[in-house]
Design an enzyme around this catalytic site. Structure first.
Site, PDB file in Angstrom:
ATOM      1  CD  GLU A  42      60.443 -73.904  58.667  1.00 48.98           C
ATOM      2  OE1 GLU A  42      59.357 -73.514  59.118  1.00 48.98           O
ATOM      3  OE2 GLU A  42      61.542 -73.573  59.169  1.00 48.98           O
ATOM      4  CE1 TYR A  60      61.892 -63.386  60.560  1.00 45.29           C
ATOM      5  CE2 TYR A  60      59.781 -62.542  59.825  1.00 45.29           C
ATOM      6  CZ  TYR A  60      60.768 -63.493  59.759  1.00 45.29           C
ATOM      7  OH  TYR A  60      60.640 -64.554  58.903  1.00 45.29           O
ATOM      8  NE  ARG A  76      80.869 -56.071  61.257  1.00 46.06           N
ATOM      9  CZ  ARG A  76      81.784 -57.053  61.379  1.00 46.06           C
ATOM     10  NH1 ARG A  76      82.955 -56.803  61.936  1.00 46.06           N
ATOM     11  NH2 ARG A  76      81.535 -58.272  60.933  1.00 46.06           N
ATOM     12  CG  LEU A 115      58.781 -70.153  62.941  1.00 46.49           C
ATOM     13  CD1 LEU A 115      59.823 -69.528  63.872  1.00 46.49           C
ATOM     14  CD2 LEU A 115      58.213 -69.097  62.006  1.00 46.49           C
ATOM     15  CE  LYS A 173      58.156 -64.967  61.896  1.00 42.87           C
ATOM     16  NZ  LYS A 173      58.418 -65.709  60.663  1.00 42.87           N
TER      17      LYS A 173
HETATM   18  N1  PDD Z   1      56.982 -66.377  57.759  1.00 47.13           N
HETATM   19  N2  PDD Z   1      58.328 -71.167  58.615  1.00 47.13           N
HETATM   20  C1  PDD Z   1      59.049 -70.107  58.234  1.00 47.13           C
HETATM   21  C2  PDD Z   1      60.477 -70.308  57.859  1.00 47.13           C
HETATM   22  C3  PDD Z   1      58.463 -68.829  58.211  1.00 47.13           C
HETATM   23  O1  PDD Z   1      59.206 -67.768  57.850  1.00 47.13           O
HETATM   24  C4  PDD Z   1      57.087 -68.689  58.551  1.00 47.13           C
HETATM   25  C5  PDD Z   1      56.405 -67.351  58.552  1.00 47.13           C
HETATM   26  C6  PDD Z   1      56.369 -69.830  58.916  1.00 47.13           C
HETATM   27  C7  PDD Z   1      54.923 -69.776  59.308  1.00 47.13           C
HETATM   28  O2  PDD Z   1      54.756 -69.190  60.572  1.00 47.13           O
HETATM   29  P1  PDD Z   1      53.410 -68.405  60.950  1.00 47.13           P
HETATM   30  O3  PDD Z   1      52.294 -69.351  60.707  1.00 47.13           O
HETATM   31  O4  PDD Z   1      53.569 -68.090  62.390  1.00 47.13           O
HETATM   32  O5  PDD Z   1      53.340 -67.181  60.064  1.00 47.13           O
HETATM   33  C8  PDD Z   1      57.026 -71.050  58.944  1.00 47.13           C
HETATM   34  C9  PDD Z   1      56.520 -65.011  57.785  1.00 47.13           C
HETATM   35  C10 PDD Z   1      55.088 -64.857  57.371  1.00 47.13           C
HETATM   36  C11 PDD Z   1      57.491 -64.156  56.985  1.00 47.13           C
HETATM   37  O6  PDD Z   1      58.680 -64.381  57.126  1.00 47.13           O
HETATM   38  O7  PDD Z   1      57.056 -63.257  56.260  1.00 47.13           O
END
Ligand code: PDD
Length: 285
Positions: free
Chosen positions: A182, A33, A100, A207, A149
Site C-alpha cells: 500500500e 489513531y 517508563r 491497513l 492503525k
Molecule cells: N492514512 N494505508 C495507510 C498506511 C494509511 O495510513 C491510510 C490512511 C490508509 C487509508 O485508510 P482510510 O481510507 O481509512 O483513510 C491506508 C490516514 C489518512 C493518515 O495517516 O493520515
C-alpha cells in the site's frame, strides 16, 4: 481564531494543550489513531472509522475509555469549536501515562485521548486531482501488523519524505515478493489493460482502508470488475490507470509510477468517475 483541541477531558487552546512526557504514546508509540474526513461540517464514514479504532485498541489491548457515542460527541465538538467546514478530524488514543517501563502499566491506568481538527483546502485538492500525482516505489520496511492503525509511523514518515524529495506525492511500499502492499498513508490501486480494478486483499500487510471499503460499493454501482490480489511493481508500471485512496483525499489519480507514465499521463476515466461519485456512497453524519 485559534485552534481548540481536546486533551484528556478538556477543550483547550492548542498552544496550552499538554500531554505528559510519560505518555506511552510519546515514549513507545504505544497507541492508535484514526483520521476521518469532515465535509460540509459532517463526519464521513464515522461509524466505520470508530469501528476500526475499536479493533486497533482491542488488538493492542488498550482499555476502552468511553462509548463510541461519547467519542462521537467529542469529535463533533472539536469540529464545531474549530469551525471546520471541510477538513479532517484526528483522534489518538494511547495506553496512558505511567513510569517508563516496557510492560503494560498497572491495571486501571487510563488511556489518553487527544482529538484535533483542521480544515483542508478542497479546491487545492481538486486541482491536484485534476492533474494526478506521481508515486515512487520503495521497500516496505514496516512491522508485520500494519493492519493495526498504530501511531508508530516512522517507516511511513521516511517513505513519504523520500517521495516528496523525488517530486512524488506518495510512496508505494513493496514487499519481499516484489508486490505492492500500500502507500505510506493510502491504499494502492491499479486498473489493468482490460479495465479491471486490482487492489491488494486484506491481511496483516495493509491497513483495511475505510475509503477502500466504501469504494467497493462505488465500483459495484458502476458495474466494474474488481480483483482483490497483490500486484507487482511491473504490473503497476504497465497499468492503464492507477490511484490511491484515503480519508483525506478520497480517490486520488496517479499518473506516474517511478519513471513510468501511467496511461496517457492524465487522470484515468475510471479513477475520475470513482472520485466524482465517492461521496454518494459514503455515510455523512
Ligand atoms: N492514512 N494505508 C495507510 C498506511 C494509511 O495510513 C491510510 C490512511 C490508509 C487509508 O485508510 P482510510 O481510507 O481509512 O483513510 C491506508 C490516514 C489518512 C493518515 O495517516 O493520515
Amino acid at each position: 481564531m485559534g485552534r481548540i483541541v481536546y486533551v484528556n477531558g478538556r477543550y483547550v487552546p492548542l498552544e496550552h494543550a499538554m500531554v505528559s512526557v510519560e505518555d506511552r504514546g510519546y515514549q513507545f508509540a504505544d497507541g492508535v489513531y484514526e483520521v476521518c474526513e469532515v465535509r460540509a461540517g459532517r463526519l464521513i464514514d464515522e461509524r466505520r472509522h470508530l469501528a476500526r479504532l475499536v479493533r486497533s485498541l482491542d488488538e493492542l489491548r488498550v482499555a476502552h475509555l468511553m462509548s463510541l457515542a461519547a467519542l462521537g460527541i467529542i469529535l463533533r465538538e472539536v469540529v464545531r469549536r474549530n469551525r471546520v467546514h471541510d477538513g479532517l478530524v484526528y483522534v489518538q488514543v494511547t495506553r496512558g501515562v505511567a513510569r517508563r517501563d516496557h510492560p503494560f502499566p498497572p491495571a486501571g491506568t487510563k488511556p489518553a485521548l487527544v482529538v484535533t481538527a483542521r480544515p483542508i483546502d478542497l479546491a487545492a485538492n481538486e486541482r491536484v486531482a485534476a492533474e494526478g500525482v506521481a508515486v515512487i516505489t520503495l521497500p516496505d520496511e514496516r512491522w508485520a501488523r500494519v493492519d493495526i492503525k498504530s501511531i508508530s509511523l516512522l517507516p511511513n514518515v521516511l517513505a513519504k519524505q523520500a517521495a516528496r524529495e523525488q517530486g512524488a506525492r506518495e510512496a508505494w511500499l513493496v514487499d519481499r515478493d516484489g508486490k505492492i502492499t500500500e502507500g505510506s498513508s493510502s491504499n494502492a490501486w491499479i486498473v489493468d489493460r482490460d479495465g479491471k480494478l486490482i487492489t491488494r486483499s486484506l491481511d496483516h500487510a495493509i491497513l483495511a482502508g475505510i475509503t477502500r471499503a466504501v469504494l467497493f460499493n462505488v465500483i459495484r454501482a458502476h458495474g466494474l470488475s474488481l480483483e482483490e490480489r497483490a500486484f507487482t511493481v511491473e504490473e503497476a508500471h504497465q497499468a492503464r490507470e492507477a490511484f490511491v485512496t484515503s480519508a483525506t483525499q478520497a480517490v486520488m489519480p496517479v499518473v506516474r509510477i517511478d519513471d513510468h507514465v501511467i496511461g496517457n499521463g492524465a487522470p484515468g476515466l475510471i479513477a475520475s468517475a470513482l472520485r466524482r461519485d465517492y461521496h454518494d456512497h459514503a455515510e455523512a453524519t
